[in-house]
Scaffold this motif. Structure first.
Motif, PDB file in Angstrom:
ATOM      1  N   ALA A  28       0.715  -1.137  -0.015  1.00 37.94           N
ATOM      2  CA  ALA A  28       0.108   0.000  -0.056  1.00 37.94           C
ATOM      3  C   ALA A  28       0.820   1.012   0.067  1.00 37.94           C
ATOM      4  N   PHE A  29       2.097   1.163   0.134  1.00 34.38           N
ATOM      5  CA  PHE A  29       3.145   2.345   0.253  1.00 34.38           C
ATOM      6  C   PHE A  29       2.795   3.339  -0.894  1.00 34.38           C
ATOM      7  N   GLY A  30       2.922   2.938  -1.926  1.00 33.96           N
ATOM      8  CA  GLY A  30       2.916   3.807  -3.204  1.00 33.96           C
ATOM      9  C   GLY A  30       1.667   4.566  -3.334  1.00 33.96           C
ATOM     10  N   SER A  31       0.697   4.255  -2.835  1.00 34.61           N
ATOM     11  CA  SER A  31      -0.737   4.991  -2.939  1.00 34.61           C
ATOM     12  C   SER A  31      -0.852   5.877  -1.567  1.00 34.61           C
ATOM     13  N   PHE A  32      -0.182   5.791  -0.663  1.00 36.34           N
ATOM     14  CA  PHE A  32      -0.392   6.403   0.577  1.00 36.34           C
ATOM     15  C   PHE A  32       0.540   7.763   0.674  1.00 36.34           C
ATOM     16  N   GLY A  33       0.204   8.855   1.287  1.00 35.64           N
ATOM     17  CA  GLY A  33       0.740   9.935   1.508  1.00 35.64           C
ATOM     18  C   GLY A  33       1.800   9.698   2.784  1.00 35.64           C
ATOM     19  N   MET A  34       2.792  10.378   2.919  1.00 31.32           N
ATOM     20  CA  MET A  34       3.771  10.281   3.969  1.00 31.32           C
ATOM     21  C   MET A  34       3.942  11.510   4.683  1.00 31.32           C
ATOM     22  N   GLY A  35       4.286  11.300   5.936  1.00 30.25           N
ATOM     23  CA  GLY A  35       4.797  12.465   6.706  1.00 30.25           C
ATOM     24  C   GLY A  35       5.419  12.371   8.118  1.00 30.25           C
ATOM     25  N   TRP A  36       6.033  13.296   8.599  1.00 27.86           N
ATOM     26  CA  TRP A  36       6.662  13.475   9.730  1.00 27.86           C
ATOM     27  C   TRP A  36       5.883  14.076  11.066  1.00 27.86           C
ATOM     28  N   PHE A  37       6.131  13.516  11.970  1.00 29.10           N
ATOM     29  CA  PHE A  37       5.546  14.095  13.241  1.00 29.10           C
ATOM     30  C   PHE A  37       6.724  14.021  14.332  1.00 29.10           C
ATOM     31  N   ARG A  38       6.337  14.711  15.492  1.00 28.71           N
ATOM     32  CA  ARG A  38       7.468  14.730  16.423  1.00 28.71           C
ATOM     33  C   ARG A  38       6.575  14.722  17.926  1.00 28.71           C
ATOM     34  N   GLN A  39       7.183  14.450  18.887  1.00 34.20           N
ATOM     35  CA  GLN A  39       6.902  13.950  20.297  1.00 34.20           C
ATOM     36  C   GLN A  39       7.838  14.497  21.476  1.00 34.20           C
ATOM     37  N   ASP A  84      17.160  21.971   8.810  1.00 32.17           N
ATOM     38  CA  ASP A  84      18.171  22.998   8.798  1.00 32.17           C
ATOM     39  C   ASP A  84      18.020  23.888   9.769  1.00 32.17           C
ATOM     40  N   THR A  85      18.947  24.651  10.271  1.00 34.52           N
ATOM     41  CA  THR A  85      18.871  25.758  11.361  1.00 34.52           C
ATOM     42  C   THR A  85      17.936  25.224  12.455  1.00 34.52           C
ATOM     43  N   LEU A  86      18.469  24.186  12.951  1.00 37.08           N
ATOM     44  CA  LEU A  86      17.721  23.351  14.137  1.00 37.08           C
ATOM     45  C   LEU A  86      17.823  24.336  15.287  1.00 37.08           C
ATOM     46  N   LYS A  87      16.928  24.232  15.980  1.00 37.50           N
ATOM     47  CA  LYS A  87      16.639  25.003  17.335  1.00 37.50           C
ATOM     48  C   LYS A  87      16.591  23.799  18.511  1.00 37.50           C
ATOM     49  N   PRO A  88      16.850  24.289  19.568  1.00 38.26           N
ATOM     50  CA  PRO A  88      16.737  23.657  20.962  1.00 38.26           C
ATOM     51  C   PRO A  88      15.012  23.123  20.934  1.00 38.26           C
ATOM     52  N   GLU A  89      14.124  23.804  20.485  1.00 40.76           N
ATOM     53  CA  GLU A  89      12.768  23.427  20.518  1.00 40.76           C
ATOM     54  C   GLU A  89      12.437  22.490  19.749  1.00 40.76           C
ATOM     55  N   ASP A  90      13.306  21.994  18.594  1.00 43.24           N
ATOM     56  CA  ASP A  90      13.035  21.257  17.821  1.00 43.24           C
ATOM     57  C   ASP A  90      13.250  19.790  18.306  1.00 43.24           C
ATOM     58  N   THR A  91      14.026  19.703  19.576  1.00 46.03           N
ATOM     59  CA  THR A  91      14.217  18.433  20.198  1.00 46.03           C
ATOM     60  C   THR A  91      13.220  17.582  20.355  1.00 46.03           C
ATOM     61  N   ALA A  92      12.913  16.285  19.963  1.00 41.39           N
ATOM     62  CA  ALA A  92      11.764  15.673  20.061  1.00 41.39           C
ATOM     63  C   ALA A  92      12.190  14.124  19.582  1.00 41.39           C
ATOM     64  N   VAL A  93      11.341  13.196  19.721  1.00 45.77           N
ATOM     65  CA  VAL A  93      11.457  11.937  18.951  1.00 45.77           C
ATOM     66  C   VAL A  93      10.562  12.122  17.686  1.00 45.77           C
ATOM     67  N   TYR A  94      11.085  11.991  16.492  1.00 44.02           N
ATOM     68  CA  TYR A  94      10.642  12.125  15.181  1.00 44.02           C
ATOM     69  C   TYR A  94       9.929  10.913  14.727  1.00 44.02           C
ATOM     70  N   TYR A  95       8.936  10.921  14.185  1.00 37.75           N
ATOM     71  CA  TYR A  95       8.256   9.774  13.877  1.00 37.75           C
ATOM     72  C   TYR A  95       7.761  10.040  12.300  1.00 37.75           C
ATOM     73  N   CYS A  96       8.075   8.849  11.698  1.00 36.95           N
ATOM     74  CA  CYS A  96       7.599   8.633  10.387  1.00 36.95           C
ATOM     75  C   CYS A  96       6.305   8.277  10.173  1.00 36.95           C
ATOM     76  N   ALA A  97       5.454   8.559   9.463  1.00 37.67           N
ATOM     77  CA  ALA A  97       4.083   8.316   9.201  1.00 37.67           C
ATOM     78  C   ALA A  97       3.345   7.931   8.037  1.00 37.67           C
ATOM     79  N   ALA A  98       2.590   7.066   7.594  1.00 40.15           N
ATOM     80  CA  ALA A  98       1.992   6.785   6.188  1.00 40.15           C
ATOM     81  C   ALA A  98       0.403   6.635   6.689  1.00 40.15           C
ATOM     82  N   ASP A  99      -0.265   7.173   5.850  1.00 42.48           N
ATOM     83  CA  ASP A  99      -1.601   7.076   5.700  1.00 42.48           C
ATOM     84  C   ASP A  99      -2.231   7.844   4.361  1.00 42.48           C
ATOM     85  N   ARG A 100      -3.515   7.125   3.868  1.00 42.03           N
ATOM     86  CA  ARG A 100      -4.069   7.962   2.558  1.00 42.03           C
ATOM     87  C   ARG A 100      -4.285   9.596   3.081  1.00 42.03           C
ATOM     88  N   ILE A 101      -4.641   9.666   4.170  1.00 40.07           N
ATOM     89  CA  ILE A 101      -4.981  11.076   4.373  1.00 40.07           C
ATOM     90  C   ILE A 101      -3.891  12.161   4.334  1.00 40.07           C
TER      91      ILE A 101
END
Length: 126
Positions: A28-39, A84-101
Motif C-alpha cells: 500500500a505504500f505507493g498510494s499513501f501520503g507520507m509525513g513526519w511528526f514529533r513528540q 536545517d537551522t535547528l533550534k533547541p525547541e526542535d528536540t523531540a522524537v521524530y516519527y515517520c507516518a503513512a496514511d492515505r489522508i
C-alpha cells in the motif's frame, strides 16, 4: 501491512542540520501520503510535514516552514526530512507516518494515522 523504519537522528548544536530517513515497505505504500511528526514528553504527537504519494505536493507546520524540507522517492520507497537551522525547541522524537489522508487536502493535525515508525531521537543543544 506497512512497515516504517526511521534513521538519522542524533545530537546537534543549535543552527546545525540533520537529515532523517524513513524506509517504507508494503504493497500500500505507493498510494499513501507520507509525513513526519514529533513528540516530546508530556505532549501529543505534533505534525511537522507531509507529502502526497508522488512527493509533488508538500506541506509544513508553521514552526518549521523555511527550515525543514520533506521529500519522497517512491521508486526507492524512501521519505526524507531535511532539517536545517535547528533550534533547541526542535528536540523531540521524530516519527515517520503513512496514511492515505496525509496526501489529502482533508488532513488536519489531529487526523488519525494508520502507520507509524518506531521513532528516532533528535536533540538540539543550545
Amino acid at each position: 501491512q506497512v512497515q516504517l523504519v526511521e534513521s538519522g537522528g542524533g545530537l546537534v548544536q543549535a543552527g546545525g542540520s540533520l537529515r532523517l530517513s524513513c524506509a517504507a515497505s508494503g504493497r500500500a505504500f505507493g498510494s499513501f501520503g507520507m509525513g513526519w511528526f514529533r513528540q516530546v514528553p508530556g505532549k501529543g504527537r505534533e505534525f511537522v510535514a507531509r507529502t502526497n504519494w508522488s512527493g509533488s505536493s508538500r506541506y509544513y507546520a508553521d514552526s518549521v516552514k523555511g527550515r525543514f524540507t520533506i521529500s519522497r522517492d517512491y521508486v526507492q520507497n524512501m521519505v526524507y526530512l531535511q532539517m536545517d537551522t535547528l533550534k533547541p525547541e526542535d528536540t523531540a522524537v521524530y516519527y515517520c507516518a503513512a496514511d492515505r489522508i496525509l496526501g489529502s487536502i482533508e488532513f488536519t493535525g489531529e487526523s488519525e494515522i494508520a502507520y507509524w515508525g518506531q521513532g528516532t531521537q533528535v536533540t538540539v543543544s543550545s
